[in-house]
Design a protein around this motif. Structure first.
Motif, PDB file in Angstrom:
ATOM      1  N   TYR A   9      -7.388   8.281   8.607  1.00 17.45           N
ATOM      2  CA  TYR A   9      -7.043   8.362   7.186  1.00 17.45           C
ATOM      3  C   TYR A   9      -7.369   7.079   6.431  1.00 17.45           C
ATOM      4  O   TYR A   9      -7.836   7.107   5.293  1.00 17.45           O
ATOM      5  CB  TYR A   9      -5.550   8.679   7.032  1.00 17.45           C
TER       6      TYR A   9
ATOM      7  N   TYR B 124      -2.453  16.290   1.895  1.00 18.21           N
ATOM      8  CA  TYR B 124      -3.608  15.752   2.627  1.00 18.21           C
ATOM      9  C   TYR B 124      -4.786  16.712   2.607  1.00 18.21           C
ATOM     10  O   TYR B 124      -5.933  16.283   2.580  1.00 18.21           O
ATOM     11  CB  TYR B 124      -3.182  15.444   4.066  1.00 18.21           C
TER      12      TYR B 124
ATOM     13  N   ARG C 124       1.609   2.504  -3.362  1.00 19.22           N
ATOM     14  CA  ARG C 124       0.462   2.875  -4.199  1.00 19.22           C
ATOM     15  C   ARG C 124      -0.233   4.145  -3.702  1.00 19.22           C
ATOM     16  O   ARG C 124      -1.042   4.716  -4.416  1.00 19.22           O
ATOM     17  CB  ARG C 124      -0.563   1.727  -4.223  1.00 19.22           C
ATOM     18  N   ASP C 125       0.068   4.552  -2.489  1.00 21.57           N
ATOM     19  CA  ASP C 125      -0.621   5.688  -1.864  1.00 21.57           C
ATOM     20  C   ASP C 125       0.422   6.745  -1.496  1.00 21.57           C
ATOM     21  O   ASP C 125       1.193   6.572  -0.558  1.00 21.57           O
ATOM     22  CB  ASP C 125      -1.364   5.196  -0.622  1.00 21.57           C
ATOM     23  N   LYS C 126       0.419   7.849  -2.238  1.00 20.76           N
ATOM     24  CA  LYS C 126       1.454   8.866  -2.043  1.00 20.76           C
ATOM     25  C   LYS C 126       1.377   9.498  -0.654  1.00 20.76           C
ATOM     26  O   LYS C 126       2.403   9.743  -0.011  1.00 20.76           O
ATOM     27  CB  LYS C 126       1.326   9.945  -3.115  1.00 20.76           C
TER      28      LYS C 126
ATOM     29  N   PHE D  33       0.228   8.174   2.116  1.00 21.19           N
ATOM     30  CA  PHE D  33       0.705   7.218   3.115  1.00 21.19           C
ATOM     31  C   PHE D  33       2.211   7.029   3.023  1.00 21.19           C
ATOM     32  O   PHE D  33       2.891   6.831   4.038  1.00 21.19           O
ATOM     33  CB  PHE D  33      -0.011   5.879   2.939  1.00 21.19           C
TER      34      PHE D  33
ATOM     35  N   ILE E 133       0.832  -1.205   0.000  1.00 25.00           N
ATOM     36  CA  ILE E 133       0.000   0.000   0.000  1.00 25.00           C
ATOM     37  C   ILE E 133       0.866   1.254   0.000  1.00 25.00           C
ATOM     38  O   ILE E 133       0.523   2.273  -0.610  1.00 25.00           O
ATOM     39  CB  ILE E 133      -0.933  -0.005   1.234  1.00 25.00           C
TER      40      ILE E 133
ATOM     41  N   ALA F 127      -8.464   8.770   1.948  1.00 27.30           N
ATOM     42  CA  ALA F 127      -7.521   7.828   1.374  1.00 27.30           C
ATOM     43  C   ALA F 127      -8.085   7.260   0.090  1.00 27.30           C
ATOM     44  O   ALA F 127      -9.260   7.063  -0.095  1.00 27.30           O
ATOM     45  CB  ALA F 127      -7.221   6.698   2.363  1.00 27.30           C
ATOM     46  N   SER F 128      -7.171   7.007  -0.793  1.00 27.54           N
ATOM     47  CA  SER F 128      -7.557   6.369  -2.026  1.00 27.54           C
ATOM     48  C   SER F 128      -7.872   4.910  -1.811  1.00 27.54           C
ATOM     49  O   SER F 128      -7.358   4.264  -0.939  1.00 27.54           O
ATOM     50  CB  SER F 128      -6.427   6.503  -3.066  1.00 27.54           C
ATOM     51  N   ASP F 129      -8.749   4.380  -2.652  1.00 28.87           N
ATOM     52  CA  ASP F 129      -9.123   2.975  -2.501  1.00 28.87           C
ATOM     53  C   ASP F 129      -8.014   2.079  -3.004  1.00 28.87           C
ATOM     54  O   ASP F 129      -7.270   2.453  -3.865  1.00 28.87           O
ATOM     55  CB  ASP F 129     -10.414   2.687  -3.273  1.00 28.87           C
TER      56      ASP F 129
ATOM     57  N   TYR G  26      -3.620  -0.989   6.275  1.00 31.05           N
ATOM     58  CA  TYR G  26      -2.917   0.262   6.579  1.00 31.05           C
ATOM     59  C   TYR G  26      -2.228   0.184   7.941  1.00 31.05           C
ATOM     60  O   TYR G  26      -1.088   0.636   8.088  1.00 31.05           O
ATOM     61  CB  TYR G  26      -3.898   1.445   6.558  1.00 31.05           C
TER      62      TYR G  26
ATOM     63  N   GLN H 138      -6.371  16.113  -0.624  1.00 33.00           N
ATOM     64  CA  GLN H 138      -6.931  14.772  -0.739  1.00 33.00           C
ATOM     65  C   GLN H 138      -7.282  14.270   0.666  1.00 33.00           C
ATOM     66  O   GLN H 138      -6.560  13.487   1.270  1.00 33.00           O
ATOM     67  CB  GLN H 138      -5.886  13.836  -1.379  1.00 33.00           C
TER      68      GLN H 138
END
Length: 416
Positions: free
Chosen positions: A347, A408, A214-216, A218, A211, A414-416, A356, A411
């Motif tokens: 988040y 943050y 894939r999640d900037k 995070f 994850i 959190a993205s899926d 997460y 956005q």
């Protein structure tokens, strides 16, 4: 929820873990100095990067087994390994065997903790869990207050006796778990058997770490946390090396021509105990004081206090000055503790919260891997150079936190 109303499982664990934690703090803070004196600081610095890896593996193994065979068997396994390794450490005449025993003690603790935490969740309703966990934290920190001051004497002068005492206490706790603690694993959680379930748990945990890539948001949060933890972790790494090697013996108090003299080792023990005392006394009030602060400001304040406070240690060797600076970097750690959990729990998307939280464990793991670099470099770099490096880590974390909350804000989910 008053302690007298607790399940016997919790009462036994509260006493046992509090005693063991006090013994833990009587030897752990001095391990880096012990191996540094025997093998050299550069070798000790490298060696201290290995235990966190075993700790991560142990946590994954303990968590997987706790859901597969039950909480109680895993707790017995972890405590048994710790007891055996303490006995090995006590009997050893080789520093390399000592090191293997030290890793084994940490591995046993890592296996034990997920099952222990899961048992609390099994027994305690959600509305009371925070209070129960806070009670355990307070009891453990009381051990962190007394342990270092005693360990400064016992570890270096009566190490074998101390280690045998640790083995004995762990044995008694092991017996208490066996005869008093009952299994709490819900029947609906038990696996259907077969080795693939255990393999699947590890694959899912490793998949969760992906994850981060894939999640900037995070990713930046994790990097900022890693850099922020490096200064905080020096309390058990470079600080004992610095104090014992560069802070002279001096009087704590002087009265009527007499004085209470402390050696360099004892000074470090007092500083560590003072750190634990501050944590016990101020964790709840500080949490209330900063309750209205934005998470961004608390993270930045934490990194600033920890970094500047640790750097300031090298500016003067007077014991009362060191006590004052200890207040500064300890508050950096205290203000951070409650905010990290609140940020990640808010988040993370609900359907991926477990992944997460699993990936979030990389912060302390990688932090513990990087933090011993200060001990490694101390053989060639002067103390102020080391403290400057620690300060740079703190400033990098501040920059990352500033960048994090710019992203943050744009956005918020959190993205899926």
């Amino acid at each position: 929820m008053q302690i007298r109303l607790w399940d016997n499982n919790l009462k036994v664990r509260l006493v046992g873990e509090a005693l063991f934690n006090m013994l833990f703090w009587m030897y752990f803070p001095f391990i880096t100095v012990y191996f540094g004196a025997a093998l050299g600081n550069h070798i000790a610095g490298i060696l201290m990067t290995v235990p966190p890896i075993f700790g991560l593996v142990g946590s994954l193994l303990g968590g997987a087994l706790a859901d597969r065979i039950g909480r109680r068997p895993v707790m017995l396994l972890g405590a048994s390994l710790q007891m055996a390794m303490f006995a090995l450490f006590a009997m050893s005449s080789s520093h390399w065997v000592d090191y293997i025993a030290f890793i084994g003690i940490g591995l046993g603790g890592a296996i034990y903790r997920p099952a222990s935490t899961a048992m609390v969740a099994d027994l305690v309703p959600p509305e009371n869990r925070r209070q129960i966990f806070a009670t355990f934290t307070t009891a453990n920190n009381l051990g962190a207050v007394l342990g270092p001051a005693l360990g400064a004497i016992f570890f270096f002068h009566y190490r074998e006796e101390l280690l045998w005492t640790c083995a004995l206490v762990t044995l008694l706790y092991l017996i208490a778990i066996y005869y008093v603690v009952h299994e709490t694993l819900p029947t609906t959680v038990k696996s259907q058997g077969g080795t693939t379930s255990l393999t699947r748990v590890f694959k899912e945990q490793c998949k969760g770490y992906g994850i981060i890539f894939r999640d900037k948001v995070f990713l930046i949060y994790t990097l900022a946390g890693i850099f922020a933890l490096v200064p905080i972790m020096q309390l058990d790494l470079y600080l004992p090396v610095y104090v014992i090697n560069h802070v002279p013996a001096q009087a704590l108090f002087t009265w009527n021509g007499d004085s209470l003299m402390l050696s360099s080792t004892e000074i470090y023990g007092w500083l560590l105990g003072f750190n634990g005392l501050l944590f016990v006394l101020f964790i709840l009030p500080v949490t209330k004081w900063f309750n209205s602060w934005k998470e961004r400001d608390v993270f930045i304040l934490s990194s600033l206090l920890a970094g500047v406070g640790t750097f300031a240690l090298g500016l003067n060797s007077n014991i009362w000055y060191l006590f004052f600076i200890t207040i500064i970097f300890t508050f950096g750690e205290i203000v951070r503790s409650p905010v990290t959990q609140s940020f990640i729990s808010r988040y993370a998307p609900e359907h991926a919260r477990g992944q997460y939280l699993g990936a979030d464990s990389l912060q302390p793991t990688i932090g513990k891997f990087l933090a011993p670099v200060t001990v490694f470099l101390s053989s060639w770099v002067m103390p102020m150079g080391i403290f400057s490096i620690i300060l740079v880590f703190a400033f990098i974390s501040i920059a990352l936190y500033v960048y994090l909350f710019r992203i943050y804000v744009e956005q918020p989910h959190a993205s899926d």
